[in-house]
Design an enzyme around this catalytic site. Structure first.
Site: not given
Length: 427
Positions: A124, A258, A322, A356, A415
């Protein structure tokens, strides 16, 4: 910016709160879109594109002609810059490749681990006020290095029904297999369920606004994995008198521009620096083209003074930024002891913008405190670790009885029988 001096620990949680809506506030709207896309496919996607992006599309998929046109529209200077960034990002992510791990745990029992690509991934790429073509480099490059077979990219169209040329150029350069003109919640829903034209994927990557973030989280309820809850961008700078106030202010504003829901924080051990940075922010903000957006983010942002490094570090780890910039004389203290941060930038000459775009590290990072438990995107994000084992006759004889005893103790007779039959075959 809001200035706070020596806040008490009991107030940290409220002080460091992000300016975001809760999932509950917007989940109902997201779920409505998901349900309609699931049942109506392209029809619902186109309806929401018309509503949110104010454009009616004849074709959702980007054509070869549109890609060729985009190549002509991107300047040679920008193409060269993208190539430099691509080279550095490729080098850093290629270095993350690991070899197969093989161990003989006991005589006759061989175990190994191999990594295999996720076959179908969705990327995206936000458009809106900033066409983030750099995010394509951060996602498509490791996807190709991992050898994902299908790389589907979704990005919102403008009001002319087009995607920014730099996005198309970069997507083509990085080997994206399908580009779709769709954004927002409907893009995430389309990649979650698949439509007539947009393929379903196994994992979705990429940042977005709060609605995209919640949509990605909702996608996990329908069997699709996501990279992380990556929402509005944020930055925390820790600095003392050794920092350049103009540099610090420029870094704060680089994230503030931003989006209106972004947040930037300065934690400083110098009151004088706080005053200088506040002045620089005002001066630099006044001439920014995205002043209105940055101003709104600055309203959510803070300049915090603390007395010492330990207090500063504890607050940073509580916030889990972040992006984390260290401009301190004793930078090693912070670098060695930081526990919760998406990506760390060290020194006066390491702007967050470098990560970035072109230094090589990935800029798709956990926000909203998720750096406490999530990593940023890396090569392994596009791969799965699979384990293998092969046991010889001698090996099953060696560990067989232990398996029988453990299975019987858990009350799982079938098992136990699976081992007993093999052991009895040797008698």
């Amino acid at each position: 910016m809001n200035k706070i001096y020596n806040p008490e620990r009991k107030d940290w949680s409220k002080l460091l709160q992000r300016p975001t809506q809760t999932v509950e506030d917007i989940e109902a709207k997201v779920l409505k879109v998901f349900n309609e896309v699931k049942s109506e496919g392209d029809k619902a996607v186109n309806r929401y594109t018309q509503r949110f992006d104010q454009v009616e599309l004849k074709e959702v998929l980007v054509s070869e002609e549109e890609i060729e046109e985009a190549k002509r529209l991107v300047s040679d200077e920008l193409k060269n810059a993208i190539q430099i960034a691509m080279s550095n990002i490729e080098k850093f992510h290629a270095a993350q490749k690991t070899d197969k791990v093989t161990v003989e745990t006991i005589d006759g029992v061989s175990c190994w681990q191999e990594k295999r690509p996720i076959q179908k991934v969705g990327l995206y790429i936000p458009g809106g006020t900033a066409p983030l073509f750099s995010t394509i480099l951060m996602l498509a490059i490791p996807a190709n290095l991992a050898r994902c077979k299908e790389i589907v990219l979704c990005s919102p169209p403008n009001k002319e029904g087009k995607i920014h040329p730099a996005i198309l150029y970069t997507a083509d350069l990085c080997g994206v297999t399908k580009i779709c003109k769709v954004g927002g919640i409907q893009a995430i829903a389309a990649m979650t369920f698949g439509t007539e034209t947009i393929p379903q994927v196994y994992k979705i990557f990429g940042p977005g606004n709060q609605f995209v973030t919640v949509a990605k989280q909702l996608a996990t309820k329908f069997g699709v994995a996501i990279d992380m809850p990556a929402g509005p961008s944020e930055l925390l700078v820790v600095a003392d008198d050794s920092a350049n106030a103009a540099f610090v202010a420029s870094d704060l504003l680089s994230q503030a521009e931003h989006g209106k829901d972004s947040q930037v924080i300065l934690i400083a051990t110098s009151k004088d620096l706080i005053e200088k940075v506040a002045l620089e922010v005002d001066q630099q903000l006044a001439v920014l083209p995205r002043k209105e957006i940055a101003e709104a983010a600055i309203e959510n942002s803070k300049l915090i003074y603390v007395d010492n490094d330990q207090e500063a570090l504890d607050m940073i780890n509580e916030y889990g930024p972040e992006h984390f910039i260290v401009c301190m004389k004793n930078e090693d203290y912070y670098v060695e002891n930081i526990s919760n941060a998406g990506s760390v930038f060290i020194g006066n000459y390491t702007p967050e913008s470098a990560g970035d775009y072109a230094s090589g590290t990935n800029h798709t990072l956990p926000t909203n405190g998720y750096a406490k438990q999530y990593s940023g995107v890396n090569l392994d994000s596009f791969m799965k670790s699979m384990t293998f084992q092969k046991i010889s006759q001698n090996g099953i004889k060696t560990i067989g009885n232990a398996i029988e005893l453990m299975a019987e103790a858990e009350g799982l007779q079938a098992h136990k029988n699976a081992v007993t039959l093999r052991l009895d075959s040797f008698k």
